[in-house]
Design a protein around this motif. Sequence first.
Motif, PDB file in Angstrom:
ATOM      1  N   LEU A  62       0.863  -1.172   0.000  1.00 50.27           N
ATOM      2  CA  LEU A  62       0.000   0.000   0.000  1.00 50.27           C
ATOM      3  C   LEU A  62       0.904   1.227   0.000  1.00 50.27           C
ATOM      4  O   LEU A  62       1.753   1.372   0.882  1.00 50.27           O
ATOM      5  CB  LEU A  62      -0.893   0.010   1.241  1.00 50.27           C
ATOM      6  CG  LEU A  62      -1.663  -1.285   1.509  1.00 50.27           C
ATOM      7  CD1 LEU A  62      -2.329  -1.228   2.868  1.00 50.27           C
ATOM      8  CD2 LEU A  62      -2.676  -1.541   0.414  1.00 50.27           C
ATOM      9  N   THR A  63       0.749   2.101  -0.977  1.00 55.00           N
ATOM     10  CA  THR A  63       1.612   3.278  -1.073  1.00 55.00           C
ATOM     11  C   THR A  63       0.788   4.527  -1.417  1.00 55.00           C
ATOM     12  O   THR A  63      -0.325   4.419  -1.931  1.00 55.00           O
ATOM     13  CB  THR A  63       2.698   3.101  -2.151  1.00 55.00           C
ATOM     14  OG1 THR A  63       2.061   2.865  -3.400  1.00 55.00           O
ATOM     15  CG2 THR A  63       3.630   1.948  -1.816  1.00 55.00           C
ATOM     16  N   VAL A  64       1.358   5.678  -1.147  1.00 54.26           N
ATOM     17  CA  VAL A  64       0.779   6.963  -1.547  1.00 54.26           C
ATOM     18  C   VAL A  64       1.827   7.678  -2.385  1.00 54.26           C
ATOM     19  O   VAL A  64       2.965   7.856  -1.947  1.00 54.26           O
ATOM     20  CB  VAL A  64       0.398   7.832  -0.326  1.00 54.26           C
ATOM     21  CG1 VAL A  64      -0.169   9.169  -0.774  1.00 54.26           C
ATOM     22  CG2 VAL A  64      -0.595   7.117   0.554  1.00 54.26           C
ATOM     23  N   SER A  65       1.457   8.097  -3.598  1.00 51.94           N
ATOM     24  CA  SER A  65       2.401   8.794  -4.476  1.00 51.94           C
ATOM     25  C   SER A  65       2.299  10.300  -4.284  1.00 51.94           C
ATOM     26  O   SER A  65       1.323  10.804  -3.741  1.00 51.94           O
ATOM     27  CB  SER A  65       2.121   8.446  -5.930  1.00 51.94           C
ATOM     28  OG  SER A  65       0.857   8.966  -6.303  1.00 51.94           O
ATOM     29  N   GLY A  66       3.305  11.019  -4.748  1.00 54.99           N
ATOM     30  CA  GLY A  66       3.329  12.470  -4.637  1.00 54.99           C
ATOM     31  C   GLY A  66       2.443  13.136  -5.671  1.00 54.99           C
ATOM     32  O   GLY A  66       2.035  12.531  -6.661  1.00 54.99           O
ATOM     33  N   GLY A  67       2.142  14.412  -5.441  1.00 56.85           N
ATOM     34  CA  GLY A  67       1.326  15.173  -6.378  1.00 56.85           C
ATOM     35  C   GLY A  67       1.102  16.600  -5.919  1.00 56.85           C
ATOM     36  O   GLY A  67       1.614  17.043  -4.890  1.00 56.85           O
ATOM     37  N   VAL A  68       0.309  17.302  -6.697  1.00 59.85           N
ATOM     38  CA  VAL A  68      -0.016  18.704  -6.433  1.00 59.85           C
ATOM     39  C   VAL A  68      -1.052  18.797  -5.314  1.00 59.85           C
ATOM     40  O   VAL A  68      -1.963  17.973  -5.232  1.00 59.85           O
ATOM     41  CB  VAL A  68      -0.550  19.374  -7.716  1.00 59.85           C
ATOM     42  CG1 VAL A  68      -1.040  20.785  -7.450  1.00 59.85           C
ATOM     43  CG2 VAL A  68       0.534  19.374  -8.786  1.00 59.85           C
ATOM     44  N   TYR A  69      -0.903  19.798  -4.463  1.00 58.96           N
ATOM     45  CA  TYR A  69      -1.900  20.076  -3.433  1.00 58.96           C
ATOM     46  C   TYR A  69      -2.299  21.546  -3.505  1.00 58.96           C
ATOM     47  O   TYR A  69      -1.553  22.386  -4.005  1.00 58.96           O
ATOM     48  CB  TYR A  69      -1.388  19.728  -2.026  1.00 58.96           C
ATOM     49  CG  TYR A  69      -0.390  20.729  -1.503  1.00 58.96           C
ATOM     50  CD1 TYR A  69      -0.795  21.843  -0.766  1.00 58.96           C
ATOM     51  CD2 TYR A  69       0.963  20.580  -1.753  1.00 58.96           C
ATOM     52  CE1 TYR A  69       0.117  22.774  -0.310  1.00 58.96           C
ATOM     53  CE2 TYR A  69       1.887  21.502  -1.287  1.00 58.96           C
ATOM     54  CZ  TYR A  69       1.457  22.591  -0.578  1.00 58.96           C
ATOM     55  OH  TYR A  69       2.364  23.510  -0.121  1.00 58.96           O
ATOM     56  N   ALA A  70      -3.472  21.838  -3.001  1.00 59.54           N
ATOM     57  CA  ALA A  70      -3.953  23.218  -2.914  1.00 59.54           C
ATOM     58  C   ALA A  70      -4.911  23.322  -1.734  1.00 59.54           C
ATOM     59  O   ALA A  70      -5.557  22.340  -1.367  1.00 59.54           O
ATOM     60  CB  ALA A  70      -4.662  23.629  -4.199  1.00 59.54           C
ATOM     61  N   ASP A  71      -4.975  24.485  -1.139  1.00 57.84           N
ATOM     62  CA  ASP A  71      -6.000  24.736  -0.134  1.00 57.84           C
ATOM     63  C   ASP A  71      -6.417  26.195  -0.184  1.00 57.84           C
ATOM     64  O   ASP A  71      -5.683  27.054  -0.667  1.00 57.84           O
ATOM     65  CB  ASP A  71      -5.548  24.333   1.281  1.00 57.84           C
ATOM     66  CG  ASP A  71      -4.392  25.143   1.832  1.00 57.84           C
ATOM     67  OD1 ASP A  71      -4.494  26.387   1.869  1.00 57.84           O
ATOM     68  OD2 ASP A  71      -3.395  24.541   2.237  1.00 57.84           O
ATOM     69  N   MET A  72      -7.616  26.439   0.260  1.00 62.75           N
ATOM     70  CA  MET A  72      -8.170  27.792   0.375  1.00 62.75           C
ATOM     71  C   MET A  72      -8.766  27.874   1.767  1.00 62.75           C
ATOM     72  O   MET A  72      -9.646  27.086   2.114  1.00 62.75           O
ATOM     73  CB  MET A  72      -9.237  28.039  -0.684  1.00 62.75           C
ATOM     74  CG  MET A  72      -9.827  29.437  -0.651  1.00 62.75           C
ATOM     75  SD  MET A  72      -8.632  30.769  -0.881  1.00 62.75           S
ATOM     76  CE  MET A  72      -8.232  30.599  -2.585  1.00 62.75           C
ATOM     77  N   THR A  73      -8.224  28.795   2.578  1.00 61.98           N
ATOM     78  CA  THR A  73      -8.629  28.862   3.977  1.00 61.98           C
ATOM     79  C   THR A  73      -8.945  30.290   4.408  1.00 61.98           C
ATOM     80  O   THR A  73      -8.435  31.251   3.847  1.00 61.98           O
ATOM     81  CB  THR A  73      -7.516  28.311   4.900  1.00 61.98           C
ATOM     82  OG1 THR A  73      -6.313  29.044   4.665  1.00 61.98           O
ATOM     83  CG2 THR A  73      -7.274  26.841   4.668  1.00 61.98           C
ATOM     84  N   ALA A  74      -9.759  30.376   5.432  1.00 66.31           N
ATOM     85  CA  ALA A  74      -9.999  31.639   6.127  1.00 66.31           C
ATOM     86  C   ALA A  74      -9.101  31.652   7.359  1.00 66.31           C
ATOM     87  O   ALA A  74      -8.877  30.608   7.976  1.00 66.31           O
ATOM     88  CB  ALA A  74     -11.463  31.740   6.541  1.00 66.31           C
ATOM     89  N   ARG A  75      -8.575  32.834   7.691  1.00 63.17           N
ATOM     90  CA  ARG A  75      -7.709  32.968   8.870  1.00 63.17           C
ATOM     91  C   ARG A  75      -8.353  33.919   9.870  1.00 63.17           C
ATOM     92  O   ARG A  75      -8.933  34.924   9.496  1.00 63.17           O
ATOM     93  CB  ARG A  75      -6.332  33.542   8.503  1.00 63.17           C
ATOM     94  CG  ARG A  75      -5.518  32.637   7.672  1.00 63.17           C
ATOM     95  CD  ARG A  75      -4.037  32.934   7.546  1.00 63.17           C
ATOM     96  NE  ARG A  75      -3.534  34.269   7.762  1.00 63.17           N
ATOM     97  CZ  ARG A  75      -2.255  34.528   8.024  1.00 63.17           C
ATOM     98  NH1 ARG A  75      -1.377  33.550   8.116  1.00 63.17           N
ATOM     99  NH2 ARG A  75      -1.833  35.760   8.173  1.00 63.17           N
ATOM    100  N   LEU A  76      -8.221  33.587  11.128  1.00 65.33           N
ATOM    101  CA  LEU A  76      -8.663  34.453  12.218  1.00 65.33           C
ATOM    102  C   LEU A  76      -7.545  34.458  13.242  1.00 65.33           C
ATOM    103  O   LEU A  76      -7.124  33.397  13.720  1.00 65.33           O
ATOM    104  CB  LEU A  76      -9.954  33.942  12.851  1.00 65.33           C
ATOM    105  CG  LEU A  76     -10.440  34.690  14.093  1.00 65.33           C
ATOM    106  CD1 LEU A  76     -10.753  36.146  13.766  1.00 65.33           C
ATOM    107  CD2 LEU A  76     -11.650  33.988  14.684  1.00 65.33           C
ATOM    108  N   GLY A  77      -7.041  35.655  13.548  1.00 68.40           N
ATOM    109  CA  GLY A  77      -5.913  35.729  14.454  1.00 68.40           C
ATOM    110  C   GLY A  77      -5.975  36.898  15.404  1.00 68.40           C
ATOM    111  O   GLY A  77      -6.855  37.757  15.325  1.00 68.40           O
ATOM    112  N   TYR A  78      -5.007  36.911  16.300  1.00 71.78           N
ATOM    113  CA  TYR A  78      -4.859  37.990  17.264  1.00 71.78           C
ATOM    114  C   TYR A  78      -3.412  38.453  17.204  1.00 71.78           C
ATOM    115  O   TYR A  78      -2.483  37.650  17.349  1.00 71.78           O
ATOM    116  CB  TYR A  78      -5.213  37.528  18.676  1.00 71.78           C
ATOM    117  CG  TYR A  78      -5.403  38.673  19.633  1.00 71.78           C
ATOM    118  CD1 TYR A  78      -6.632  39.319  19.719  1.00 71.78           C
ATOM    119  CD2 TYR A  78      -4.360  39.119  20.424  1.00 71.78           C
ATOM    120  CE1 TYR A  78      -6.816  40.382  20.593  1.00 71.78           C
ATOM    121  CE2 TYR A  78      -4.526  40.181  21.290  1.00 71.78           C
ATOM    122  CZ  TYR A  78      -5.759  40.810  21.375  1.00 71.78           C
ATOM    123  OH  TYR A  78      -5.941  41.865  22.226  1.00 71.78           O
TER     124      TYR A  78
END
Length: 175
Positions: free
Chosen positions: A98-114
């Motif tokens: 069982l293996t996982v190959s490499g590839g492109v990733y992307a994410d879109m997130t909202a940020r809330l900080g102090y």
Amino acid sequence: MWCQPDNWAVPYFSWTGFYAGLNVGGAFGNASVTDTNGGVPAGPYAYQPKGVFGGGQSGFNYQWQNVVLGIEGDLGYMNPTSGKGLVPSSNPAYHQDLTVSGGVYADMTARLGYAFGSLLFYGKGRYAFADLNATQTTTKPGYATTGTGAFDGAVYGGGIEYAFARQWTIKAEYL
């Protein structure tokens, strides 16, 4: 009367504005596989893929007093291939990989900080996509390789970011 020179003053820092940057880091996780076709014990079988990733991000922040709201997108390449699982076959002379190959990733997130001046603590979350391929191969002759396509779903985490110069920051983040 004694006066402090202007260059001794701590400048006000604002997190408001557009930004872009580069990232690099380590990727690790847990993978679980359950057989739905029969022929082997159903499992689930777990293993821990590990690797590296790198890419870029851009976004926009708006600071109101000490609260920072923002949106951020990441795009890069992830290679979690150093983890692999071995599953027993229906015939003890063989096994499955069982293996996982490499590839492109992307994410879109909202940020809330102090923000504490040039130091920002934040949480973030929303959606992620990874064009990775999880495969199952076997040493048993005549068995077809099976695999998955891309993965997508929720992503969340947080981090700390520090502005060490007027337009330069460094951050540590966990997603």
